[in-house]
Design a protein around this motif. Sequence first.
Motif, PDB file in Angstrom:
ATOM      1  N   LEU A 258     -29.906  33.094 -52.060  1.00 39.59           N
ATOM      2  CA  LEU A 258     -28.552  32.932 -52.582  1.00 39.59           C
ATOM      3  C   LEU A 258     -27.486  33.429 -51.609  1.00 39.59           C
ATOM      4  CD1 LEU A 258     -29.130  34.096 -56.271  1.00 39.59           C
ATOM      5  CD2 LEU A 258     -28.872  31.748 -55.444  1.00 39.59           C
TER       6      LEU A 258
ATOM      7  N   ARG B  71     -22.400  33.108 -57.870  1.00 36.67           N
ATOM      8  CA  ARG B  71     -23.744  32.712 -57.438  1.00 36.67           C
ATOM      9  C   ARG B  71     -24.808  33.285 -58.369  1.00 36.67           C
ATOM     10  NH1 ARG B  71     -23.130  35.400 -51.702  1.00 36.67           N
ATOM     11  NH2 ARG B  71     -22.235  36.900 -53.169  1.00 36.67           N
TER      12      ARG B  71
ATOM     13  N   GLU C 123     -24.680  31.590 -61.892  1.00 36.69           N
ATOM     14  CA  GLU C 123     -25.251  30.251 -61.917  1.00 36.69           C
ATOM     15  C   GLU C 123     -26.775  30.271 -61.800  1.00 36.69           C
ATOM     16  OE1 GLU C 123     -23.296  28.217 -58.773  1.00 36.69           O
ATOM     17  OE2 GLU C 123     -21.342  28.169 -59.799  1.00 36.69           O
ATOM     18  N   GLU C 124     -27.304  31.239 -61.074  1.00 34.67           N
ATOM     19  CA  GLU C 124     -28.746  31.281 -60.817  1.00 34.67           C
ATOM     20  C   GLU C 124     -29.546  31.913 -61.948  1.00 34.67           C
ATOM     21  OE1 GLU C 124     -32.201  30.514 -58.573  1.00 34.67           O
ATOM     22  OE2 GLU C 124     -30.119  29.830 -58.333  1.00 34.67           O
TER      23      GLU C 124
END
Length: 307
Positions: free
Chosen positions: A33, A96, A99-100
Amino acid sequence: MSPETDEVNGPAERADSAGLLGPAQVRELAERLGVSPTKKLGQNFVIDPNTVRKIVRLAGVEAGDRVIEVGPGLGSLTLGITETGADVTAVEIDHRLAEELPATARAMQPGVFPTDGPARLRVIRSDALEITAEQLAALPAAPEVLVANLPYNVSVPILMHFLELIPELRAGLVMVQAEVGYRVAAGPGSKEYGAPSAKAAWYGEWRIAGKVSRQIFWPVPGVDSVLVGYERRAEPRGSEAERALTFELVNAAFAQRRKMLRQALQPVLGDTSRTVGVLEAAGVAPTARAEQLGIEDFLAICRAAGS
């Protein structure tokens, strides 16, 4: 478990870590990421599955509980909570990571997203200090338990914000810098007692639930951590207007904690004569100092000022 001496750490106990993130997986996720833990966001990722399970157990989380987590990061603690069958609302500031997280949970614990029912994980992309009642009202039901590894640099403001924002919270367990944790759980007269202690006591009872080894974090922090447990009072201490004035009194008293209350509280209560009169009506000695008063004393002053 002895809250004053025992450490919550991984090496002493080995367990099946299936469904949870280990050190290698945490680092791999971070690298993929492009995430590098930063001091600015107070990020220290938990990398030990055994510690995660111990934290969740100490929090008393059970299947069906509605948990809110602040700063889930890569999802180490999140997966420990969902593993119990609880529902989790995670508040994450980093886009990030936000979203992950669902993808990580789906890969590690597919049952979190059943095909025949609602998902047990939802993510709110927000600064925890800016989350609103409207955002929480959009949830299927209000969260009832707070479990979090709070960012060290803003742990107290976040804690106070959530206690005020979510009256349905009945319990919690947060991991914070040791100095902060002891301050939150402190009682009147102790050296750690201050404004955060008095304000936290408005909402319920606090305790140190355990110490945490530095080695369970990546990167390893330069400070010690503790777990602080919380149980909300069955009934509110007072109205929202009384809480606001009581907290104003607490702030004024501890802003000049070396001064007697008859001086320290004048910015809120008025001149010396009125301040002394209010204190005496509340049954508080005008010569007392902030660290001698519990939250009930500050509430008594609040009510005397309004009478």
